[in-house]
Write a protein that holds these residues in place. Structure first.
Motif, PDB file in Angstrom:
ATOM      1  N   ALA A   1     -40.755  30.925  19.058  1.00 26.11           N
ATOM      2  CA  ALA A   1     -41.100  30.477  17.351  1.00 26.11           C
ATOM      3  C   ALA A   1     -40.205  30.268  16.434  1.00 26.11           C
ATOM      4  O   ALA A   1     -38.664  30.504  17.083  1.00 26.11           O
ATOM      5  CB  ALA A   1     -41.896  31.892  16.961  1.00 26.11           C
ATOM      6  N   VAL A   2     -40.205  29.321  15.496  1.00 23.84           N
ATOM      7  CA  VAL A   2     -38.971  29.614  14.800  1.00 23.84           C
ATOM      8  C   VAL A   2     -39.665  29.911  13.446  1.00 23.84           C
ATOM      9  O   VAL A   2     -40.959  30.094  12.943  1.00 23.84           O
ATOM     10  CB  VAL A   2     -38.629  27.784  14.749  1.00 23.84           C
TER      11      VAL A   2
ATOM     12  N   ARG B   1     -35.749  36.231  11.909  1.00 30.10           N
ATOM     13  CA  ARG B   1     -34.595  34.779  11.334  1.00 30.10           C
ATOM     14  C   ARG B   1     -32.770  35.447  11.460  1.00 30.10           C
ATOM     15  O   ARG B   1     -32.773  34.192  12.214  1.00 30.10           O
ATOM     16  CB  ARG B   1     -34.847  35.143   9.469  1.00 30.10           C
ATOM     17  N   ALA B   2     -33.174  36.538  11.756  1.00 30.97           N
ATOM     18  CA  ALA B   2     -31.424  36.616  10.775  1.00 30.97           C
ATOM     19  C   ALA B   2     -31.329  37.044  13.119  1.00 30.97           C
ATOM     20  O   ALA B   2     -29.590  36.564  13.519  1.00 30.97           O
ATOM     21  CB  ALA B   2     -30.698  38.649  10.909  1.00 30.97           C
ATOM     22  N   GLU B   3     -31.738  37.877  14.035  1.00 25.41           N
ATOM     23  CA  GLU B   3     -31.411  37.630  15.645  1.00 25.41           C
ATOM     24  C   GLU B   3     -31.977  37.220  16.554  1.00 25.41           C
ATOM     25  O   GLU B   3     -31.340  37.318  17.636  1.00 25.41           O
ATOM     26  CB  GLU B   3     -32.071  39.416  15.399  1.00 25.41           C
ATOM     27  N   ALA B   4     -33.067  36.501  16.355  1.00 18.82           N
ATOM     28  CA  ALA B   4     -33.566  35.163  17.232  1.00 18.82           C
ATOM     29  C   ALA B   4     -34.649  34.572  16.704  1.00 18.82           C
ATOM     30  O   ALA B   4     -35.687  34.097  16.375  1.00 18.82           O
ATOM     31  CB  ALA B   4     -34.985  36.281  18.414  1.00 18.82           C
ATOM     32  N   PRO B   5     -33.148  33.318  15.735  1.00 18.24           N
ATOM     33  CA  PRO B   5     -34.209  32.663  15.041  1.00 18.24           C
ATOM     34  C   PRO B   5     -34.575  31.367  16.128  1.00 18.24           C
ATOM     35  O   PRO B   5     -35.913  30.599  15.342  1.00 18.24           O
ATOM     36  CB  PRO B   5     -33.057  32.024  14.223  1.00 18.24           C
ATOM     37  N   LEU B   6     -34.578  31.062  17.275  1.00 21.67           N
ATOM     38  CA  LEU B   6     -35.404  30.726  18.284  1.00 21.67           C
ATOM     39  C   LEU B   6     -36.413  32.183  19.428  1.00 21.67           C
ATOM     40  O   LEU B   6     -35.293  32.623  20.075  1.00 21.67           O
ATOM     41  CB  LEU B   6     -34.619  29.649  19.196  1.00 21.67           C
ATOM     42  N   TYR B   7     -36.937  32.179  18.824  1.00 21.74           N
ATOM     43  CA  TYR B   7     -37.764  33.681  19.404  1.00 21.74           C
ATOM     44  C   TYR B   7     -39.136  33.164  20.897  1.00 21.74           C
ATOM     45  O   TYR B   7     -40.002  32.247  20.427  1.00 21.74           O
ATOM     46  CB  TYR B   7     -38.356  34.286  18.312  1.00 21.74           C
TER      47      TYR B   7
ATOM     48  N   ASP C   1     -35.802  25.329  10.238  1.00 18.63           N
ATOM     49  CA  ASP C   1     -36.078  25.216  12.020  1.00 18.63           C
ATOM     50  C   ASP C   1     -37.640  24.995  11.526  1.00 18.63           C
ATOM     51  O   ASP C   1     -38.047  23.418  12.410  1.00 18.63           O
ATOM     52  CB  ASP C   1     -36.128  25.825  12.805  1.00 18.63           C
ATOM     53  N   VAL C   2     -38.257  25.820  10.603  1.00 17.31           N
ATOM     54  CA  VAL C   2     -39.854  24.898  11.083  1.00 17.31           C
ATOM     55  C   VAL C   2     -40.206  23.921  10.225  1.00 17.31           C
ATOM     56  O   VAL C   2     -41.166  23.254  10.683  1.00 17.31           O
ATOM     57  CB  VAL C   2     -40.349  26.158  10.178  1.00 17.31           C
ATOM     58  N   GLU C   3     -39.479  23.718   8.826  1.00 16.81           N
ATOM     59  CA  GLU C   3     -39.413  22.119   8.465  1.00 16.81           C
ATOM     60  C   GLU C   3     -39.236  21.122   9.453  1.00 16.81           C
ATOM     61  O   GLU C   3     -39.773  20.211   9.551  1.00 16.81           O
ATOM     62  CB  GLU C   3     -38.514  21.820   7.338  1.00 16.81           C
ATOM     63  N   ALA C   4     -38.478  20.857  10.415  1.00 11.45           N
ATOM     64  CA  ALA C   4     -37.932  20.079  11.127  1.00 11.45           C
ATOM     65  C   ALA C   4     -38.283  20.227  12.011  1.00 11.45           C
ATOM     66  O   ALA C   4     -38.974  18.959  12.617  1.00 11.45           O
ATOM     67  CB  ALA C   4     -36.581  20.875  11.779  1.00 11.45           C
ATOM     68  N   CYS C   5     -39.038  20.659  12.457  1.00 12.58           N
ATOM     69  CA  CYS C   5     -40.518  21.129  14.197  1.00 12.58           C
ATOM     70  C   CYS C   5     -41.665  20.371  13.190  1.00 12.58           C
ATOM     71  O   CYS C   5     -42.220  19.844  13.760  1.00 12.58           O
ATOM     72  CB  CYS C   5     -40.531  22.514  13.957  1.00 12.58           C
ATOM     73  N   LEU C   6     -42.153  20.721  11.908  1.00 12.94           N
ATOM     74  CA  LEU C   6     -43.016  20.109  11.289  1.00 12.94           C
ATOM     75  C   LEU C   6     -43.665  19.097  11.419  1.00 12.94           C
ATOM     76  O   LEU C   6     -44.194  17.634  11.191  1.00 12.94           O
ATOM     77  CB  LEU C   6     -43.816  20.916  10.292  1.00 12.94           C
ATOM     78  N   SER C   7     -41.226  18.572  10.908  1.00 15.05           N
ATOM     79  CA  SER C   7     -41.296  17.100  10.222  1.00 15.05           C
ATOM     80  C   SER C   7     -41.623  16.302  11.514  1.00 15.05           C
ATOM     81  O   SER C   7     -42.018  14.843  11.261  1.00 15.05           O
ATOM     82  CB  SER C   7     -40.800  17.002   9.650  1.00 15.05           C
ATOM     83  N   ASP C   8     -41.599  16.725  13.338  1.00 18.54           N
ATOM     84  CA  ASP C   8     -41.215  15.812  14.042  1.00 18.54           C
ATOM     85  C   ASP C   8     -42.239  16.021  15.093  1.00 18.54           C
ATOM     86  O   ASP C   8     -42.822  16.776  15.939  1.00 18.54           O
ATOM     87  CB  ASP C   8     -39.849  16.348  14.940  1.00 18.54           C
ATOM     88  N   HIS C   9     -43.155  15.160  14.614  1.00 20.75           N
ATOM     89  CA  HIS C   9     -44.444  14.827  15.397  1.00 20.75           C
ATOM     90  C   HIS C   9     -44.685  13.912  16.471  1.00 20.75           C
ATOM     91  O   HIS C   9     -45.909  13.828  17.248  1.00 20.75           O
ATOM     92  CB  HIS C   9     -44.977  14.041  14.567  1.00 20.75           C
TER      93      HIS C   9
END
Lengths: 401, 106
Positions: free
Chosen positions: A48-49, A33-39, A54-62
């Motif tokens: 990975a998020v 979360r701190a160092e690599a929010p887009l891993y 970010d997780v919420e936005a991704c899961l909401s964007d089908h």
């Protein structure tokens, strides 16, 4: 890559198949979360998020993050073929058509109406072990209750329930440190076939009968009933989803409340805290820690372009402890009055069974506390299993009293 | 922007300014109004943002959609003025909207 615990000098590394990381993934999640929010993991080629937003936005964007190649990392990468009816692994409009059918029969009200039966079932399981000085949250309750309840719903005869559970668990289990292999037979629900034939000739008031009779508009616009093949897949999906995850919720209940005796005593003394306690267990240790999506179009995440064709792992267990969302997120606190967690997902694939999971969790905890207000985890004999899609206890033995 | 009044079962009122394009559910969840959960984040998939729309406003909050209708049949204590908060999108015309919250969502 090092097999030692990571030190702060290394770049953060996350491998969902590494048992040493799976034992306690949270320090790694915190660093992600701190160092690599887009891993990005180069060994298994996935992104990975981990931050809540970010997780919420991704899961909401089908539209950009699709489910049509499944939601399990290794299956997406293998480009497996999803059988029709496996609606958790489909996209609109097919997903909408199937989900609507299941919504009609698998409703919050119907789940809540089961409370009395669930309470009786818990009482039977737990009364059988009253008087012992050691019980197991999985063997004595978590491994039995969810299958029993889904069996009540579907109308599966008692004697078949254990066989169903064993089959699903075997299909989802991975050899330690290895990706999952697909058992097509388990997904296709072959072992339910004879039972469905029988139920077609012997209708009842159960969910199976309703599934067989409900009419819906399929993606071609034709109003029809489900085919037997579609019902088979639905039933197996519901049976599997209802078993594995809720069993793990009950295991975590034993673990977390065993390790926080002050909070256990607080909820035992005031059962109005049970709902909040279940939500906190779900937030703190989600039985399904991550779900994957196939990236259908180039998308920008954290200022970087994730190319179409990538795999995105949404680490819900990391998002649930994001300090940007949850004050003191790494602390287990049944009194938390925070915003909701994301354990049941977000968007059009949000868990259909969450009302049932909540009722089962609440009733199980109430019935446990009535009989066993105090326990200590037998840590040496508790066995954890973790895969890229589930994480929880195979055994959760505790000393009671 | 619209002023939305949320009234809990106990009669407690929360008045919020909610931006156009947001929803009755989102306004409540973003401001920690108790009694609305919104588990699915607004995808009309979970039925945990059930509200009762004040009858005076019913003709201004739009039509019930097909999937919403299925979910509304099964919420706790559905009424003729039941809606899912995520399916009511805020516009200037909804300034003053009053919704009441059900006894429970799940």
């Amino acid at each position: 890559m090092s097999t030692e615990a990571q030190t702060s000098g290394d770049a953060v590394y996350w491998d969902p198949y590494r048992p040493d990381l799976g034992k306690d993934p949270y320090p790694t999640y915190k660093r992600m979360r701190a160092e690599a929010p887009l891993y990005y993991n180069p060994d298994y080629d996935f992104y990975a998020v981990t931050r809540f937003n970010d997780v919420e936005a991704c899961l909401s964007d089908h539209q950009n993050f699709i489910s049509g190649r499944s939601d399990i990392l290794e299956f997406i990468r293998e480009d497996m073929e999803v059988p029709p009816g496996m609606f958790i692994w489909e996209d609109p409009p097919l997903h909408t058509a199937y989900r609507t059918v299941v919504m009609r029969v698998f409703t919050p009200k119907r789940m809540n109406d089961l409370e009395g039966m669930i309470r009786d079932y818990c009482a039977r399981c737990l009364d059988a072990v009253v008087g012992r000085d050691k019980i197991d949250f999985i063997a004595d309750l978590g491994g039995q209750l969810p299958g029993g309840v889904i069996g009540m719903l579907l109308g599966i005869p008692d004697e078949d329930r254990d066989a169903v559970r064993d089959r699903v668990e075997a299909a989802l289990r991975t050899e330690e440190g290895k990706p999952m292999e697909m058992d097509q037979a388990a997904i296709m629900g072959e072992n339910f076939e004879a039972y469905i034939d029988w139920r077609m000739d012997n209708p009842s008031d159960d969910l199976m009968t309703e599934l067989l009779n409900t009419e819906f508009k399929d993606p071609e616009g034709v109003v029809r009933k489900l085919t037997k093949e579609e019902v088979l897949i639905f039933v197996n999906l519901l049976a599997g989803a209802g078993n594995e995850t809720t069993s793990k919720l009950i295991g975590w209940m034993g673990k977390l409340l065993g390790e926080h005796p002050d909070q256990r005593r607080a909820v035992a003394a005031d059962l109005s805290l049970v709902n909040n306690t279940i939500e906190e267990i779900l937030r703190f240790e989600p039985p399904g820690p991550s779900v994957a999506r196939y990236v259908a179009n180039d998308v920008v995440v954290q200022g970087q372009t994730v190319p179409a064709g990538s795999v995105m792992l949404n680490i819900i267990a990391a998002a649930n402890r994001d300090e940007g969302r949850f004050v003191d997120g790494e602390r287990f606190d049944i009194h938390r009055q925070g915003p909701p967690h994301m354990t049941f997902g977000r968007g059009i694939h949000t868990c259909l069974g969450m009302a049932l999971a909540r009722v089962e969790g609440r009733v199980a905890l109430e019935e446990i506390l009535k009989r066993f207000p105090d326990w200590t985890v037998d840590t040496d004999n508790a066995q954890l299993s973790s895969s890229s899609s589930t994480r929880g206890w195979d055994t959760m033995p505790v000393f009671v009293g | 922007m619209a002023k939305i009044t949320y009234i809990s079962r106990a009669g407690e009122e929360t008045v919020l300014d909610v931006a156009n394009g947001s929803t009755v559910m989102r306004g409540a969840v973003d401001n920690a109004v108790k009694g609305i959960i919104g588990d699915c984040g607004g995808a009309c998939s979970c039925a945990t943002c059930h509200v009762y729309v004040d009858p005076a406003w019913l003709d201004r909050v739009g039509e019930v959609g097909p999937i919403e209708e299925i979910l509304l049949e099964e919420v706790c204590d559905p009424q003729d003025n039941s809606r899912l908060g995520c399916q009511i999108t805020i516009t200037d015309e909804l300034d003053g909207l009053v919704v009441r919250l059900p006894e429970k969502q799940v």
